[in-house]
Motif scaffolding. Sequence first.
Motif, PDB file in Angstrom:
ATOM      1  N   LEU A 253       0.817  -1.208   0.000  1.00 54.38           N
ATOM      2  CA  LEU A 253       0.000   0.000   0.000  1.00 54.38           C
ATOM      3  C   LEU A 253       0.853   1.262   0.000  1.00 54.38           C
ATOM      4  O   LEU A 253       0.453   2.285  -0.554  1.00 54.38           O
ATOM      5  CB  LEU A 253      -0.933  -0.003   1.211  1.00 54.38           C
ATOM      6  CG  LEU A 253      -1.926  -1.173   1.296  1.00 54.38           C
ATOM      7  CD1 LEU A 253      -2.835  -0.999   2.511  1.00 54.38           C
ATOM      8  CD2 LEU A 253      -2.746  -1.302   0.030  1.00 54.38           C
ATOM      9  N   ALA A 254       2.038   1.208   0.609  1.00 55.65           N
ATOM     10  CA  ALA A 254       2.924   2.370   0.623  1.00 55.65           C
ATOM     11  C   ALA A 254       3.599   2.586  -0.719  1.00 55.65           C
ATOM     12  O   ALA A 254       3.918   3.723  -1.083  1.00 55.65           O
ATOM     13  CB  ALA A 254       3.990   2.207   1.711  1.00 55.65           C
ATOM     14  N   ASP A 255       3.801   1.522  -1.477  1.00 54.48           N
ATOM     15  CA  ASP A 255       4.583   1.608  -2.705  1.00 54.48           C
ATOM     16  C   ASP A 255       3.731   1.804  -3.948  1.00 54.48           C
ATOM     17  O   ASP A 255       4.215   2.344  -4.939  1.00 54.48           O
ATOM     18  CB  ASP A 255       5.425   0.338  -2.867  1.00 54.48           C
ATOM     19  CG  ASP A 255       6.490   0.486  -3.943  1.00 54.48           C
ATOM     20  OD1 ASP A 255       7.283   1.452  -3.869  1.00 54.48           O
ATOM     21  OD2 ASP A 255       6.513  -0.351  -4.860  1.00 54.48           O
ATOM     22  N   SER A 256       2.480   1.376  -3.908  1.00 50.38           N
ATOM     23  CA  SER A 256       1.648   1.398  -5.114  1.00 50.38           C
ATOM     24  C   SER A 256       0.368   2.188  -4.898  1.00 50.38           C
ATOM     25  O   SER A 256      -0.519   1.756  -4.159  1.00 50.38           O
ATOM     26  CB  SER A 256       1.280  -0.034  -5.531  1.00 50.38           C
ATOM     27  OG  SER A 256       0.291  -0.004  -6.548  1.00 50.38           O
ATOM     28  N   PRO A 257       0.230   3.341  -5.543  1.00 46.50           N
ATOM     29  CA  PRO A 257      -1.029   4.072  -5.421  1.00 46.50           C
ATOM     30  C   PRO A 257      -2.196   3.288  -5.995  1.00 46.50           C
ATOM     31  O   PRO A 257      -3.323   3.399  -5.500  1.00 46.50           O
ATOM     32  CB  PRO A 257      -0.772   5.365  -6.197  1.00 46.50           C
ATOM     33  CG  PRO A 257       0.348   5.035  -7.132  1.00 46.50           C
ATOM     34  CD  PRO A 257       1.194   4.036  -6.409  1.00 46.50           C
ATOM     35  N   VAL A 258      -1.949   2.491  -7.038  1.00 44.88           N
ATOM     36  CA  VAL A 258      -3.031   1.691  -7.603  1.00 44.88           C
ATOM     37  C   VAL A 258      -3.459   0.618  -6.612  1.00 44.88           C
ATOM     38  O   VAL A 258      -4.655   0.349  -6.437  1.00 44.88           O
ATOM     39  CB  VAL A 258      -2.598   1.066  -8.948  1.00 44.88           C
ATOM     40  CG1 VAL A 258      -3.673   0.134  -9.485  1.00 44.88           C
ATOM     41  CG2 VAL A 258      -2.305   2.159  -9.965  1.00 44.88           C
ATOM     42  N   GLY A 259      -2.498   0.003  -5.928  1.00 45.91           N
ATOM     43  CA  GLY A 259      -2.844  -0.961  -4.899  1.00 45.91           C
ATOM     44  C   GLY A 259      -3.647  -0.332  -3.777  1.00 45.91           C
ATOM     45  O   GLY A 259      -4.638  -0.903  -3.307  1.00 45.91           O
ATOM     46  N   GLN A 260      -3.227   0.861  -3.334  1.00 42.44           N
ATOM     47  CA  GLN A 260      -3.965   1.554  -2.281  1.00 42.44           C
ATOM     48  C   GLN A 260      -5.373   1.906  -2.744  1.00 42.44           C
ATOM     49  O   GLN A 260      -6.353   1.733  -2.009  1.00 42.44           O
ATOM     50  CB  GLN A 260      -3.213   2.814  -1.857  1.00 42.44           C
ATOM     51  CG  GLN A 260      -3.897   3.643  -0.788  1.00 42.44           C
ATOM     52  CD  GLN A 260      -3.892   2.993   0.580  1.00 42.44           C
ATOM     53  OE1 GLN A 260      -2.970   3.141   1.349  1.00 42.44           O
ATOM     54  NE2 GLN A 260      -4.955   2.249   0.891  1.00 42.44           N
ATOM     55  N   MET A 261      -5.494   2.403  -3.967  1.00 44.12           N
ATOM     56  CA  MET A 261      -6.806   2.764  -4.503  1.00 44.12           C
ATOM     57  C   MET A 261      -7.719   1.548  -4.594  1.00 44.12           C
ATOM     58  O   MET A 261      -8.879   1.586  -4.174  1.00 44.12           O
ATOM     59  CB  MET A 261      -6.649   3.420  -5.877  1.00 44.12           C
ATOM     60  CG  MET A 261      -7.958   3.829  -6.539  1.00 44.12           C
ATOM     61  SD  MET A 261      -8.689   2.532  -7.553  1.00 44.12           S
ATOM     62  CE  MET A 261      -7.547   2.523  -8.928  1.00 44.12           C
ATOM     63  N   ALA A 262      -7.213   0.442  -5.158  1.00 40.89           N
ATOM     64  CA  ALA A 262      -8.040  -0.750  -5.315  1.00 40.89           C
ATOM     65  C   ALA A 262      -8.460  -1.322  -3.966  1.00 40.89           C
ATOM     66  O   ALA A 262      -9.608  -1.768  -3.794  1.00 40.89           O
ATOM     67  CB  ALA A 262      -7.279  -1.801  -6.127  1.00 40.89           C
ATOM     68  N   TRP A 263      -7.555  -1.312  -2.990  1.00 43.44           N
ATOM     69  CA  TRP A 263      -7.835  -1.829  -1.655  1.00 43.44           C
ATOM     70  C   TRP A 263      -8.988  -1.080  -1.005  1.00 43.44           C
ATOM     71  O   TRP A 263      -9.810  -1.653  -0.293  1.00 43.44           O
ATOM     72  CB  TRP A 263      -6.562  -1.719  -0.817  1.00 43.44           C
ATOM     73  CG  TRP A 263      -6.564  -2.419   0.498  1.00 43.44           C
ATOM     74  CD1 TRP A 263      -6.465  -1.834   1.728  1.00 43.44           C
ATOM     75  CD2 TRP A 263      -6.624  -3.833   0.747  1.00 43.44           C
ATOM     76  NE1 TRP A 263      -6.462  -2.785   2.719  1.00 43.44           N
ATOM     77  CE2 TRP A 263      -6.552  -4.035   2.138  1.00 43.44           C
ATOM     78  CE3 TRP A 263      -6.729  -4.952  -0.085  1.00 43.44           C
ATOM     79  CZ2 TRP A 263      -6.589  -5.296   2.725  1.00 43.44           C
ATOM     80  CZ3 TRP A 263      -6.755  -6.213   0.501  1.00 43.44           C
ATOM     81  CH2 TRP A 263      -6.690  -6.373   1.881  1.00 43.44           C
TER      82      TRP A 263
END
Length: 381
Positions: A253-263
């Motif tokens: 979540l800290a490294d990927s804005p797309v991962g944070q957004m999808a989560w």
Amino acid sequence: MSDEIRDFRIDIPKTALDDLDIRLRHVRWPDPEPVEDWSQGIPLDYVKTIVDHWRTSYDWKRCQDALNRYDHHLTEIDGVDIHFMHIRSPEPDARPLIMTHGWPGSIVEFMDVIGPLTDPAAYGGEAKDAYHLVVPSLPGYGFSGKPTTTGWGIEKIATAWDTLMTRLGYERYFAQGGDWGGMVTSVIGAQDLGRCAGIHVNLVIVGSPSAEIMTNPTPEEQASLAHFAVYQSQGAGYAEIQRTRPQTLGYGLADSPVGQMAWIMEKFQGWSDGAKAPDDNFDCDHLLDNVMIYWLNNAGASSARLYRESFGAPNIDPVTIPSGCSIFPDEIITPSRRWAEQRFRDLRYWGEAERGGHFAAMEVPELFLAEVRSCFGAMEL
């Protein structure tokens, strides 16, 4: 510890926005899901559409300017800086109200209800429904500080909120919340430190159903139990990950804005009223405003730690102060009134809204406002 209240203004540097743009231009995508629905998570095509909008059309400055129209402050409580908005009503008889968000929400959930709650006359309402609002960011969330020690569960946050309201000069106040905010607010009621005059929650957390309910459930209770069982079997994995391994999750979540957004955005589909995609029920830019609060503050891991602190055995102590509960039909759990009365011993208000889900203040602000006003309208400071 200082009791000082410091002014704060949101001012995200251009370097942070440039870094986000670079990351959004260099995404490594997973394979597409082998199903036609959201049953395996947020679909690849949908995520690509949101990311394209995020990179090419979304304007963070619009959100930042909107937030900065209100007064923001920081104050240290038990070694952690607590960020909060403090919006005083122009009405002389306005009553103090602290409103608390949850995960994966933030202070932006309340943006459509701040005006009508603080200045109802300007929105076609009545002056008697005016409130002085305090809207904090949970520790580890948004612009609040991040605890560096364990122990910041909902009990400690509830006590901190009472300290905050006292520090602001409010000897008596009301409290409202949903999701973690509802759990913190319920604990404020259970602790009953003498200053909170009443609470309202739109996530009603109670203990296990009584033997009577389990033996003779109403059709509505049967539907509620079935709905919650589906959540537990199909939708609760995120909570177990955040409860058991928040640090490991935090790297992605800290490294990927797309991962944070999808989560985050997956939950706005699953927990809203009949939405096939989140932007069926919410403005896409407002959804991204909420994501940005997490991304810009690198709050993926720090926000997840609250699950480690309080999710395994949540506080369900009895609440004896005046209370009100609102049930929105697509909430995660929708207990009946008799079930809720097992915990809320002085239940002054019970509302069942016709539409809406977990993010009621953001999804159906008019119905949310009506519930809050009806609840606290029947209570006195």
